[in-house]
Design a protein around this motif. Structure first.
Motif, PDB file in Angstrom:
ATOM      1  N   PHE A   1       0.830  -1.178   0.191  1.00  0.00           N
ATOM      2  CA  PHE A   1       0.016  -0.085   0.093  1.00  0.00           C
ATOM      3  C   PHE A   1       0.796   1.054  -0.036  1.00  0.00           C
ATOM      4  O   PHE A   1       0.684   2.220  -0.764  1.00  0.00           O
ATOM      5  CB  PHE A   1      -0.937   0.055   1.361  1.00  0.00           C
ATOM      6  N   MET A   2       1.900   1.446   0.733  1.00  0.00           N
ATOM      7  CA  MET A   2       2.731   2.445   0.946  1.00  0.00           C
ATOM      8  C   MET A   2       3.721   2.717  -0.431  1.00  0.00           C
ATOM      9  O   MET A   2       3.824   3.829  -0.827  1.00  0.00           O
ATOM     10  CB  MET A   2       3.677   2.172   2.117  1.00  0.00           C
ATOM     11  N   THR A   3       3.985   1.448  -0.815  1.00  0.00           N
ATOM     12  CA  THR A   3       4.871   1.697  -2.241  1.00  0.00           C
ATOM     13  C   THR A   3       3.878   2.205  -3.399  1.00  0.00           C
ATOM     14  O   THR A   3       3.978   3.213  -3.960  1.00  0.00           O
ATOM     15  CB  THR A   3       5.335   0.382  -2.643  1.00  0.00           C
ATOM     16  N   LEU A   4       2.494   1.699  -3.352  1.00  0.00           N
ATOM     17  CA  LEU A   4       1.562   2.039  -4.516  1.00  0.00           C
ATOM     18  C   LEU A   4       1.106   3.561  -4.188  1.00  0.00           C
ATOM     19  O   LEU A   4       1.094   4.206  -5.320  1.00  0.00           O
ATOM     20  CB  LEU A   4       0.429   1.102  -4.376  1.00  0.00           C
ATOM     21  N   TYR A   5       0.743   4.050  -2.985  1.00  0.00           N
ATOM     22  CA  TYR A   5       0.042   5.264  -2.679  1.00  0.00           C
ATOM     23  C   TYR A   5       0.677   5.890  -1.593  1.00  0.00           C
ATOM     24  O   TYR A   5       0.721   7.072  -1.826  1.00  0.00           O
ATOM     25  CB  TYR A   5      -1.384   4.860  -2.646  1.00  0.00           C
ATOM     26  N   GLY A   6       0.823   5.252  -0.468  1.00  0.00           N
ATOM     27  CA  GLY A   6       1.080   5.847   0.775  1.00  0.00           C
ATOM     28  C   GLY A   6       2.328   6.724   0.964  1.00  0.00           C
ATOM     29  O   GLY A   6       2.115   7.878   1.370  1.00  0.00           O
ATOM     30  N   ASN A   7       3.290   6.203   0.175  1.00  0.00           N
ATOM     31  CA  ASN A   7       4.594   7.084   0.475  1.00  0.00           C
ATOM     32  C   ASN A   7       4.382   8.765  -0.494  1.00  0.00           C
ATOM     33  O   ASN A   7       4.763   9.649   0.152  1.00  0.00           O
ATOM     34  CB  ASN A   7       5.736   6.520  -0.198  1.00  0.00           C
ATOM     35  N   GLU A   8       3.752   8.337  -1.468  1.00  0.00           N
ATOM     36  CA  GLU A   8       3.520   9.936  -2.167  1.00  0.00           C
ATOM     37  C   GLU A   8       2.405  10.841  -1.620  1.00  0.00           C
ATOM     38  O   GLU A   8       2.674  11.868  -1.128  1.00  0.00           O
ATOM     39  CB  GLU A   8       2.812   9.328  -3.821  1.00  0.00           C
TER      40      GLU A   8
END
Length: 79
Positions: free
Chosen positions: A57-64
Motif C-alpha cells: 500500500f505504501m509503495t503504491l500510494y502511501g509514500n506519495e
C-alpha cells in the motif's frame, strides 16, 4: 496550543492533496482488500500478511500521499 501534540487532532489541509484525490478510489479498494484478507487469514499468517500488504500500500500510494501531505502542511501551517 500545539495541535500536532494532540492525539485526537486530525490535520486540516488548507489546500487539496492532489495525490490523495488521484488515488482515492484505488486506496479504498486496497483498504477493502486488506481488511478482507486480514480478517480471513489464520492468526499465524496475520503479521506477515499485514506487513506485506502495508508495504505494498505504501509503495503504491502511501509514500506519495504522505510526502505531499507533509509538503502542504509545511507550506500552509509551518513548523
Amino acid at each position: 496550543t500545539d495541535l500536532r501534540l494532540d492525539p485526537w487532532f486530525f490535520p486540516y489541509f488548507k489546500k487539496p492533496i492532489q495525490s490523495e484525490a488521484q488515488f482515492a478510489t484505488s486506496m479504498q479498494d486496497k483498504y477493502k482488500e486488506m481488511f478482507t484478507v486480514l480478517i480471513m487469514c489464520s492468526p499465524d499468517e496475520f503479521d506477515g500478511k499485514y506487513d506485506s500488504m502495508v508495504n505494498e500500500f505504501m509503495t503504491l500510494y502511501g509514500n506519495e500521499v504522505c510526502a505531499e501531505r507533509a509538503k502542504v502542511w509545511e507550506e500552509t501551517v509551518g513548523k
